[in-house]
Design a protein around this motif. Structure first.
Motif, PDB file in Angstrom:
ATOM      1  N   LEU A 168     -70.596 -84.388  17.186  1.00  0.00           N
ATOM      2  CA  LEU A 168     -70.323 -83.135  17.886  1.00  0.00           C
ATOM      3  C   LEU A 168     -68.879 -82.762  17.613  1.00  0.00           C
ATOM      4  N   HIS A 169     -68.662 -81.557  17.074  1.00  0.00           N
ATOM      5  CA  HIS A 169     -67.336 -81.139  16.645  1.00  0.00           C
ATOM      6  C   HIS A 169     -66.941 -79.848  17.358  1.00  0.00           C
ATOM      7  N   TYR A 170     -65.712 -79.807  17.841  1.00  0.00           N
ATOM      8  CA  TYR A 170     -65.175 -78.597  18.474  1.00  0.00           C
ATOM      9  C   TYR A 170     -64.171 -77.987  17.508  1.00  0.00           C
TER      10      TYR A 170
ATOM     11  N   GLN B  81     -73.190 -88.739  20.847  1.00  0.00           N
ATOM     12  CA  GLN B  81     -72.916 -90.065  20.293  1.00  0.00           C
ATOM     13  C   GLN B  81     -74.076 -91.019  20.544  1.00  0.00           C
TER      14      GLN B  81
ATOM     15  N   ASP C  73     -75.024 -83.103  12.373  1.00  0.00           N
ATOM     16  CA  ASP C  73     -73.880 -82.665  13.170  1.00  0.00           C
ATOM     17  C   ASP C  73     -74.194 -81.411  13.984  1.00  0.00           C
TER      18      ASP C  73
ATOM     19  N   TYR D  99     -67.191 -79.702  25.441  1.00  0.00           N
ATOM     20  CA  TYR D  99     -67.187 -80.638  24.311  1.00  0.00           C
ATOM     21  C   TYR D  99     -67.028 -82.075  24.794  1.00  0.00           C
TER      22      TYR D  99
ATOM     23  N   SER E 193     -70.051 -84.848  24.348  1.00  0.00           N
ATOM     24  CA  SER E 193     -69.778 -85.783  23.249  1.00  0.00           C
ATOM     25  C   SER E 193     -70.486 -87.126  23.422  1.00  0.00           C
TER      26      SER E 193
END
Length: 234
Positions: A99-101, A93, A139, A85, A89
Motif C-alpha cells: 500500500l503506497h501513499y 501487509q 500493489d 494510509y 497499511s
C-alpha cells in the motif's frame, strides 16, 4: 420505498461498523501472536492503526445521532489521507500487498477542503477495503494530486478488475457480481456519500480485465473543490 431505503441505509451503516471491527480484530490478533514483534517500537504503528479505526467507528456512530451537517468542517486532505494510509497499511501487509501513499511536493491551492469528515472516511475506507479484499497480489496506490484548481484523490489497485458489463450496476445497493464475496453495500456507500455532497457525477471508473502492459485493474477517482463542499469525478 422510504422504508426500504431506510433499511438499506441501516444495513450500510452496520456494514461499515463491522468492517472496522473486523479490521481491528485482525490487527489485535497479529499483536497477540507477535507477528510484528513484541517491543513498543515494533508495534507502535499497529496500535496507531487500531486507534485510528476505533476513532473512525466512533465518528460514524456519533454521526447517526445528530444532523450530519454538524460534521461539515475544513479538512486537510494531505493529513486526512495519511491517517487512512497508516490505518490500512497493516491490513494490506497481512495480505502481502503493498500500500503506497503518493503525494506531490507542492499543491497549487493547498490541500484544505470543506466537507463531511465522516462521509469521506466512509467513502475512502470502503474503496481501500475493497482494493485490499479483491487484490490477490501486487500493489494499491492512494494518491493525492492536482488537476487544474482542484485536488484529485485516486485509489488504484492491481486486483481482479470489474467487467465492463458490470459497471452500470456496481453502485446499486445489494448488487454483487458472481465472483464477489461482498455484501453489495460498500460501493453503495461510496455513491451515497457523493450524492450527499451534491455531486453531479458520482463516480469515475477505469477498469481492465486480464493482463495489460500496465498492471492496472481498476482506479477510482474523486475530485474535490478546495473552495466549497462539492465533489465531482475527475
Amino acid at each position: 420505498m422510504s422504508s426500504l431505503t431506510d433499511n438499506v441505509n441501516l444495513s450500510a451503516f452496520v456494514h461499515d461498523v463491522l468492517n472496522g471491527l473486523g479490521s481491528t480484530s485482525l490487527i489485535l490478533n497479529q499483536l497477540i501472536n507477535g507477528v510484528h514483534g513484541l517491543s513498543q517500537e515494533e508495534v507502535k504503528s499497529l496500535l496507531s492503526a487500531v486507534l485510528q479505526t476505533n476513532n473512525r467507528i466512533v465518528n460514524l456512530v456519533e454521526a447517526q445521532k445528530v444532523n450530519p451537517t454538524n460534521f461539515v468542517s475544513r479538512i486537510d486532505m494531505l493529513f486526512f489521507l495519511q491517517n487512512l494510509y497508516l490505518e490500512f497499511s497493516p491490513l494490506a501487509q497481512a495480505r502481502s500487498l503493498g500500500l503506497h501513499y503518493v503525494t506531490m511536493q507542492k499543491y497549487k491551492h493547498g490541500t484544505t477542503v470543506v466537507g463531511d469528515t465522516t462521509g469521506l472516511e466512509r467513502m475512502l475506507s470502503n474503496l481501500l477495503q475493497n482494493a485490499i479484499n479483491y487484490t490477490e497480489s501486487g500493489d494499491i496506490f492512494l494518491r493525492l494530486a492536482n488537476q487544474d484548481n482542484n485536488l484529485v484523490i485516486e485509489i488504484e489497485d492491481t486486483g481482479i478488475g470489474i467487467a465492463p458489463e458490470n459497471l452500470e450496476n456496481m453502485f446499486r445497493p445489494l448488487w454483487r457480481s458472481l465472483d464477489s464475496q461482498g455484501s453489495g453495500l460498500g460501493l453503495y456507500v461510496v455513491k451515497s456519500v457523493a450524492i450527499a455532497h451534491d455531486s453531479q457525477e458520482t463516480h469515475c471508473v477505469e477498469s481492465e480485465m486480464g493482463v495489460s502492459s500496465k498492471p492496472k485493474a481498476k482506479a477510482f477517482f474523486l475530485r474535490l473543490l478546495t473552495t466549497r463542499s462539492r465533489y465531482r469525478c475527475s
